[in-house]
Design an enzyme around this catalytic site. Structure first.
Site, PDB file in Angstrom:
ATOM      1  N   CYS A 114      -7.284 -16.511  13.553  1.00  0.00           N
ATOM      2  CA  CYS A 114      -6.804 -17.779  12.981  1.00  0.00           C
ATOM      3  C   CYS A 114      -6.447 -18.823  14.047  1.00  0.00           C
ATOM      4  O   CYS A 114      -6.300 -20.002  13.734  1.00  0.00           O
ATOM      5  CB  CYS A 114      -5.616 -17.515  12.078  1.00  0.00           C
ATOM      6  SG  CYS A 114      -6.079 -16.498  10.672  1.00  0.00           S
ATOM      7  N   HIS A 254      -1.740 -24.060  11.030  1.00  0.00           N
ATOM      8  CA  HIS A 254      -2.655 -23.106  10.405  1.00  0.00           C
ATOM      9  C   HIS A 254      -2.084 -22.765   9.029  1.00  0.00           C
ATOM     10  O   HIS A 254      -0.875 -22.627   8.859  1.00  0.00           O
ATOM     11  CB  HIS A 254      -2.766 -21.849  11.271  1.00  0.00           C
ATOM     12  CG  HIS A 254      -3.441 -20.732  10.554  1.00  0.00           C
ATOM     13  ND1 HIS A 254      -4.653 -20.890   9.928  1.00  0.00           N
ATOM     14  CD2 HIS A 254      -3.069 -19.437  10.319  1.00  0.00           C
ATOM     15  CE1 HIS A 254      -5.002 -19.753   9.362  1.00  0.00           C
ATOM     16  NE2 HIS A 254      -4.058 -18.859   9.579  1.00  0.00           N
ATOM     17  N   ASN A 284      -6.014 -19.063   3.017  1.00  0.00           N
ATOM     18  CA  ASN A 284      -6.096 -18.982   4.484  1.00  0.00           C
ATOM     19  C   ASN A 284      -7.572 -18.958   4.889  1.00  0.00           C
ATOM     20  O   ASN A 284      -8.252 -17.955   4.691  1.00  0.00           O
ATOM     21  CB  ASN A 284      -5.374 -17.703   4.939  1.00  0.00           C
ATOM     22  CG  ASN A 284      -5.411 -17.514   6.448  1.00  0.00           C
ATOM     23  OD1 ASN A 284      -6.141 -18.209   7.159  1.00  0.00           O
ATOM     24  ND2 ASN A 284      -4.630 -16.562   6.936  1.00  0.00           N
TER      25      ASN A 284
HETATM   26  N1  ACO Z   1       0.508  -9.151  -5.937  1.00  0.00           N
HETATM   27  C1  ACO Z   1       1.633  -8.510  -6.317  1.00  0.00           C
HETATM   28  N2  ACO Z   1       2.367  -7.749  -5.508  1.00  0.00           N
HETATM   29  C2  ACO Z   1       1.957  -7.624  -4.234  1.00  0.00           C
HETATM   30  C3  ACO Z   1       0.777  -8.255  -3.755  1.00  0.00           C
HETATM   31  C4  ACO Z   1       0.047  -9.045  -4.671  1.00  0.00           C
HETATM   32  N3  ACO Z   1      -1.070  -9.689  -4.331  1.00  0.00           N
HETATM   33  N4  ACO Z   1       0.615  -7.958  -2.464  1.00  0.00           N
HETATM   34  C5  ACO Z   1       1.648  -7.167  -2.116  1.00  0.00           C
HETATM   35  N5  ACO Z   1       2.450  -6.953  -3.184  1.00  0.00           N
HETATM   36  C6  ACO Z   1       3.672  -6.173  -3.249  1.00  0.00           C
HETATM   37  C7  ACO Z   1       3.758  -5.128  -2.155  1.00  0.00           C
HETATM   38  O1  ACO Z   1       3.058  -3.960  -2.522  1.00  0.00           O
HETATM   39  C8  ACO Z   1       5.246  -4.919  -2.051  1.00  0.00           C
HETATM   40  O2  ACO Z   1       5.634  -4.055  -3.089  1.00  0.00           O
HETATM   41  P1  ACO Z   1       6.769  -2.927  -2.833  1.00  0.00           P
HETATM   42  O3  ACO Z   1       8.011  -3.692  -2.449  1.00  0.00           O
HETATM   43  O4  ACO Z   1       6.852  -2.249  -4.139  1.00  0.00           O
HETATM   44  O5  ACO Z   1       6.245  -2.091  -1.709  1.00  0.00           O
HETATM   45  C9  ACO Z   1       5.829  -6.292  -2.346  1.00  0.00           C
HETATM   46  O6  ACO Z   1       4.786  -7.024  -3.018  1.00  0.00           O
HETATM   47  C10 ACO Z   1       6.276  -7.052  -1.112  1.00  0.00           C
HETATM   48  O7  ACO Z   1       5.223  -6.984  -0.132  1.00  0.00           O
HETATM   49  P2  ACO Z   1       5.375  -7.640   1.298  1.00  0.00           P
HETATM   50  O8  ACO Z   1       4.128  -7.359   2.076  1.00  0.00           O
HETATM   51  O9  ACO Z   1       6.691  -7.226   1.876  1.00  0.00           O
HETATM   52  O10 ACO Z   1       5.450  -9.176   0.879  1.00  0.00           O
HETATM   53  P3  ACO Z   1       5.702 -10.430   1.795  1.00  0.00           P
HETATM   54  O11 ACO Z   1       6.776 -11.239   1.204  1.00  0.00           O
HETATM   55  O12 ACO Z   1       5.795 -10.075   3.250  1.00  0.00           O
HETATM   56  O13 ACO Z   1       4.344 -11.269   1.577  1.00  0.00           O
HETATM   57  C11 ACO Z   1       2.329 -11.775   2.818  1.00  0.00           C
HETATM   58  C12 ACO Z   1       3.110 -10.734   1.991  1.00  0.00           C
HETATM   59  C13 ACO Z   1       2.028 -12.940   1.905  1.00  0.00           C
HETATM   60  C14 ACO Z   1       1.058 -11.133   3.324  1.00  0.00           C
HETATM   61  C15 ACO Z   1       3.219 -12.252   4.008  1.00  0.00           C
HETATM   62  O14 ACO Z   1       3.794 -11.146   4.636  1.00  0.00           O
HETATM   63  C16 ACO Z   1       2.447 -13.061   5.035  1.00  0.00           C
HETATM   64  O15 ACO Z   1       2.063 -14.185   4.791  1.00  0.00           O
HETATM   65  N6  ACO Z   1       2.280 -12.517   6.270  1.00  0.00           N
HETATM   66  C17 ACO Z   1       1.762 -13.254   7.415  1.00  0.00           C
HETATM   67  C18 ACO Z   1       0.290 -13.522   7.322  1.00  0.00           C
HETATM   68  C19 ACO Z   1      -0.176 -14.258   8.565  1.00  0.00           C
HETATM   69  O16 ACO Z   1       0.411 -15.219   9.006  1.00  0.00           O
HETATM   70  N7  ACO Z   1      -1.262 -13.786   9.143  1.00  0.00           N
HETATM   71  C20 ACO Z   1      -1.780 -14.398  10.367  1.00  0.00           C
HETATM   72  C21 ACO Z   1      -3.032 -15.117  10.145  1.00  0.00           C
HETATM   73  S1  ACO Z   1      -4.306 -14.132   9.414  1.00  0.00           S
HETATM   74  C22 ACO Z   1      -5.543 -13.891  10.631  1.00  0.00           C
HETATM   75  O17 ACO Z   1      -5.410 -14.122  11.776  1.00  0.00           O
HETATM   76  C23 ACO Z   1      -6.828 -13.317  10.150  1.00  0.00           C
END
Ligand code: ACO
Length: 327
Positions: A114, A254, A284
């Site tokens: 990214c 980003h 994204n």
């Molecule tokens: N729908 C419903 N529930 C979901 C989903 C979904 N699509 N995805 C995950 N959950 C659930 C999980 O299973 C978890 O359930 P549990 O508590 O029962 O285990 C719960 O939701 C919370 O999951 P988290 O992963 O802790 O959720 P979080 O608030 O961290 O959000 C996300 C996840 C959106 C991925 C976030 O962590 C994020 O944006 N991370 C950073 C991404 C990023 O910046 N990446 C860099 C760029 S990408 C690249 O370079 C290719």
């Protein structure tokens, strides 16, 4: 006056097909409410079956060339930032060069996930500052949809396809790219990765069965590192340029997660109307997200001459990067 590079044209392209959160609700154990609250994404674009990454690049590039008043034959370098190229070899930039009908020039890809567009911007900026190149086409383009496990709700709801392009040319004015900063920490490679298909895990029936050819992400851990790292990065970038946050006209981040973007804006005390946002529409789009957002703010005339604009990104590698531009 020092030689620096200036963006003289921008362009972008997103595929026509829209997949909304409601469409995903029908196939996955997810909801519009979860995706909207946790990420800010409402829908994403998906490339058509016969559309390749270089096709997306071509459409964005044509618009950027037109905006700069240039013909493809006048270019002397093409750089494509991508992690979802047409093939592992040759480069997507080579396909783009052929499709544009550009003459025999340097054409190569960069992969910093990214952060790829800002890595490409820094490389292009340095080629121009040394006088080696005078007209560079830089594209950030992704067809992420082909590398997603559409049964994995933790990743497939996040990403989309699209391309953004810029033309860089030399200038001796005080405007243009003032600084670029690039960082990576390969110790954290497994936070975001696509493990299959390389020389570590060459494609085989086993790697396919194990779903190694899809993007994997340790989302929550990445989130925490991204917030902390980006807050420091934007403050450091302004300090290096002797600027106060109040002098910024626009932040072009980003587009991974609205909560990450809001935290960065808050650290800069920047109101959200000074932040370029499109992740609600496109999700994204990795290395395409910044150049698409830049093209949108340019075409909407939301930035003007002499404005200070800060660009920042965080992604797989892990990598992170920033650029400060005086428009
Ligand atoms: N729908 C419903 N529930 C979901 C989903 C979904 N699509 N995805 C995950 N959950 C659930 C999980 O299973 C978890 O359930 P549990 O508590 O029962 O285990 C719960 O939701 C919370 O999951 P988290 O992963 O802790 O959720 P979080 O608030 O961290 O959000 C996300 C996840 C959106 C991925 C976030 O962590 C994020 O944006 N991370 C950073 C991404 C990023 O910046 N990446 C860099 C760029 S990408 C690249 O370079 C290719």
């Amino acid at each position: 006056m020092t030689l620096r590079s200036k963006i003289t044209g921008t362009g972008s392209y997103v595929p026509k097909k829209v997949i909304s959160n409601f469409d995903l609700e029908k196939k996955l154990n997810t909801s519009d409410e979860w995706i909207t609250e946790r990420t800010g994404i409402k829908e994403r674009r998906i490339a058509a079956r016969n559309e390749t990454n270089s096709d997306l690049c071509l459409e964005a590039s044509k618009k950027a060339l037109e905006a700069a008043g240039l013909k493809a034959k006048e270019l002397d370098m093409i750089i494509v930032a991508t992690m979802s190229g047409d093939m592992p070899m040759p480069s997507t930039a080579a396909f783009l060069q052929s499709k544009l009908g550009a003459k025999e020039i340097a054409a190569f890809d960069m992969n910093a996930a990214c952060s790829g567009f800002l890595y490409g911007l820094s490389v292009a900026d340095n080629f121009i500052k040394t006088g080696t190149a005078k007209k560079i086409l830089l594209v950030g383009s992704e067809v992420n949809s082909r590398f997603l496990d559409w049964e994995d709700r933790t990743t497939c709801v996040l990403f989309g396809d699209g391309a953004g392009a810029v033309i860089l040319e030399p200038t001796r004015s005080k405007r243009g790219i003032l600084s670029t900063s690039l960082y990576s920490d390969g110790d954290m490679w497994d936070y975001i990765c696509l493990p299959g298909g390389g020389s570590t895990h060459p494609a085989s029936a086993k790697t396919i069965k194990e779903k190694k050819h899809y993007i994997k992400m340790r989302g929550n851990e990445t989130f925490k590192i991204a917030v902390r790292t980006l807050e420091k990065l934007v403050i450091d970038t302004l300090k290096e340029n002797n600027l106060k946050p109040s002098q910024l006209s626009m932040l072009i981040p980003h587009q991974a997660n609205l909560r990450i973007i809001s935290a960065t804006a808050k650290r800069l005390k920047l109101p959200m109307d000074k932040v370029a946002l499109n992740l609600d529409k496109y999700g994204n789009t990795s290395s395409a997200s910044i150049p698409i957002a830049l093209d949108e703010v340019v075409r909407e005339k939301r930035i003007k001459k002499d404005d200070y604009i800060l660009l920042e990104a965080f992604g797989g590698g892990l990598t992170w990067a920033s650029a400060l531009i005086k428009w």
